[in-house]
Scaffold this motif. Structure first.
Motif, PDB file in Angstrom:
ATOM      1  N   GLN A 192      -1.201   3.802  -6.479  1.00 40.62           N
ATOM      2  CA  GLN A 192      -0.087   2.969  -6.016  1.00 40.62           C
ATOM      3  C   GLN A 192       0.787   3.723  -5.019  1.00 40.62           C
ATOM      4  N   GLN A 193       1.055   4.979  -5.311  1.00 42.78           N
ATOM      5  CA  GLN A 193       1.881   5.783  -4.418  1.00 42.78           C
ATOM      6  C   GLN A 193       1.186   6.010  -3.082  1.00 42.78           C
ATOM      7  N   ALA A 194      -0.138   6.229  -3.132  1.00 42.99           N
ATOM      8  CA  ALA A 194      -0.888   6.452  -1.895  1.00 42.99           C
ATOM      9  C   ALA A 194      -0.867   5.207  -1.007  1.00 42.99           C
ATOM     10  N   VAL A 195      -1.027   4.025  -1.610  1.00 47.48           N
ATOM     11  CA  VAL A 195      -0.967   2.776  -0.847  1.00 47.48           C
ATOM     12  C   VAL A 195       0.412   2.595  -0.225  1.00 47.48           C
ATOM     13  N   PHE A 196       1.463   2.892  -0.998  1.00 51.04           N
ATOM     14  CA  PHE A 196       2.833   2.771  -0.503  1.00 51.04           C
ATOM     15  C   PHE A 196       3.066   3.699   0.690  1.00 51.04           C
ATOM     16  N   ARG A 197       2.660   4.944   0.565  1.00 54.33           N
ATOM     17  CA  ARG A 197       2.874   5.922   1.635  1.00 54.33           C
ATOM     18  C   ARG A 197       2.041   5.574   2.868  1.00 54.33           C
ATOM     19  N   LEU A 198       0.822   5.080   2.638  1.00 57.44           N
ATOM     20  CA  LEU A 198      -0.043   4.718   3.757  1.00 57.44           C
ATOM     21  C   LEU A 198       0.553   3.554   4.541  1.00 57.44           C
ATOM     22  N   ASN A 199       1.068   2.553   3.851  1.00 58.62           N
ATOM     23  CA  ASN A 199       1.652   1.398   4.539  1.00 58.62           C
ATOM     24  C   ASN A 199       2.912   1.756   5.325  1.00 58.62           C
ATOM     25  N   ARG A 200       3.560   2.836   4.955  1.00 58.38           N
ATOM     26  CA  ARG A 200       4.763   3.250   5.684  1.00 58.38           C
ATOM     27  C   ARG A 200       4.436   3.758   7.083  1.00 58.38           C
ATOM     28  N   ILE A 201       3.211   4.256   7.294  1.00 61.57           N
ATOM     29  CA  ILE A 201       2.881   4.819   8.605  1.00 61.57           C
ATOM     30  C   ILE A 201       1.810   4.026   9.357  1.00 61.57           C
ATOM     31  N   LEU A 202       1.131   3.112   8.666  1.00 67.54           N
ATOM     32  CA  LEU A 202       0.170   2.269   9.380  1.00 67.54           C
ATOM     33  C   LEU A 202       0.895   1.341  10.344  1.00 67.54           C
ATOM     34  N   PRO A 203       0.286   1.000  11.494  1.00 62.23           N
ATOM     35  CA  PRO A 203       0.882  -0.020  12.368  1.00 62.23           C
ATOM     36  C   PRO A 203       0.918  -1.361  11.648  1.00 62.23           C
ATOM     37  N   ASN A 204       1.790  -2.257  12.116  1.00 61.68           N
ATOM     38  CA  ASN A 204       2.003  -3.503  11.365  1.00 61.68           C
ATOM     39  C   ASN A 204       0.852  -4.496  11.483  1.00 61.68           C
ATOM     40  N   ASP A 205      -0.216  -4.165  12.214  1.00 59.96           N
ATOM     41  CA  ASP A 205      -1.392  -5.047  12.245  1.00 59.96           C
ATOM     42  C   ASP A 205      -2.526  -4.538  11.353  1.00 59.96           C
ATOM     43  N   ILE A 206      -2.245  -3.498  10.551  1.00 58.52           N
ATOM     44  CA  ILE A 206      -3.188  -3.021   9.543  1.00 58.52           C
ATOM     45  C   ILE A 206      -2.416  -2.828   8.244  1.00 58.52           C
ATOM     46  N   SER A 207      -2.947  -3.330   7.132  1.00 57.62           N
ATOM     47  CA  SER A 207      -2.289  -3.170   5.834  1.00 57.62           C
ATOM     48  C   SER A 207      -3.254  -2.599   4.806  1.00 57.62           C
ATOM     49  N   ALA A 208      -2.758  -1.659   4.019  1.00 57.23           N
ATOM     50  CA  ALA A 208      -3.482  -1.190   2.838  1.00 57.23           C
ATOM     51  C   ALA A 208      -3.125  -2.113   1.686  1.00 57.23           C
ATOM     52  N   VAL A 209      -4.129  -2.582   0.955  1.00 54.92           N
ATOM     53  CA  VAL A 209      -3.914  -3.571  -0.097  1.00 54.92           C
ATOM     54  C   VAL A 209      -4.058  -2.941  -1.482  1.00 54.92           C
ATOM     55  N   ASN A 210      -5.181  -2.283  -1.727  1.00 54.86           N
ATOM     56  CA  ASN A 210      -5.438  -1.655  -3.023  1.00 54.86           C
ATOM     57  C   ASN A 210      -6.272  -0.397  -2.833  1.00 54.86           C
ATOM     58  N   LEU A 211      -6.142   0.521  -3.774  1.00 54.92           N
ATOM     59  CA  LEU A 211      -6.927   1.752  -3.758  1.00 54.92           C
ATOM     60  C   LEU A 211      -7.555   1.931  -5.137  1.00 54.92           C
TER      61      LEU A 211
END
Length: 246
Positions: A72-91
């Motif tokens: 959950q933490q990895a998904v949260f941190r990844l979404n903070r730096i991904l551009p807004n046209d790519i989203s991490a959903v689940n890991l």
């Protein structure tokens, strides 16, 4: 430790999924962001490729991490730096031999056609100004399930060893002002869905009969298919794995 990452992306500004020289690709951006979050060099493997301008409402990749991750933490941190046209959903933590591409047993694509000019759908649906005969398109689409060799709907380039696919579903449905094609199979060839859609649209226009569409499939001749439908209408919608894997 191997992980499966579920992502979604708008492919409008990307030259497809796969990293390539001198062009921006989804995989390149994702790997760069994963490398920063995990503080190690990451090279991901996708469940499949999407072409330039094609979208994914569900895509899976696998990668290896040197440490155990708080998913959950990895998904949260990844979404903070991904551009807004790519989203991490689940890991998901998976067995070390799990493979995002080879373990997938079915994939589903959706193709959207709109009959109304809509500036908000110009990158996410193919605008077609004339009505189509949906009944004939569905009759032709149903015939896909009776075939296994789809050489007719494959691109010439690539390292494909064979052109056999098992298609489980192929149907057009009206959804508001849009016509949506759903096609589900165990695998797809490069460019296959857009070539199938382009040829089915010719059936809907009255340029081809259902019988001619079947003859085109049986011919195993790439030159017989119609032109590929535009990329913007295509979405990789679902990737399916054995239930115990995720």
């Amino acid at each position: 430790m191997r992980y499966f990452l579920e992502i979604a992306y708008d492919g409008t500004r990307y030259h497809g999924w796969q990293t390539q020289p001198n062009a921006l690709a989804v995989q390149q951006v994702l790997d760069d962001c994963l490398s920063k979050v995990l503080r190690q060099s990451i090279s991901s493997t996708g469940s499949g490729r999407t072409d330039t301008g094609v979208h994914a409402s569900q895509q899976f990749v696998h990668f290896d991490a040197v440490q155990e991750l708080d998913t959950q933490q990895a998904v949260f941190r990844l979404n903070r730096i991904l551009p807004n046209d790519i989203s991490a959903v689940n890991l998901y933590r998976v067995p070390d031999d799990a493979h995002a591409r080879f373990d997938a047993h079915a994939r589903t694509y959706h193709y959207h056609i709109t009959f109304a000019r809509n500036p908000f759908r110009r990158f996410h649906a193919y605008y077609h100004s004339r009505s189509l005969d949906v009944a004939q398109m569905n009759a032709a689409a149903a015939s896909l399930l009776a075939h296994e060799d789809f050489t007719t709907f494959s691109k010439v380039k690539g390292d494909t060893r064979h052109y056999r696919c098992n298609i489980y579903q192929a149907v057009w449905q009206q959804e508001g002002e849009e016509l949506v094609f759903t096609i589900r199979a165990n695998r797809f060839l490069r460019g296959m869905v857009r070539l199938v859609v382009g040829t089915l649209v010719d059936v809907g226009r009255g340029k081809l009969t259902v019988a001619q569409f079947e003859q085109i499939i049986a011919s195993q001749d790439r030159s017989k298919s119609s032109g590929a439908a535009p990329a913007e209408g295509l979405f990789l919608a679902k990737v399916e794995y054995p239930e115990q894997l995720l």
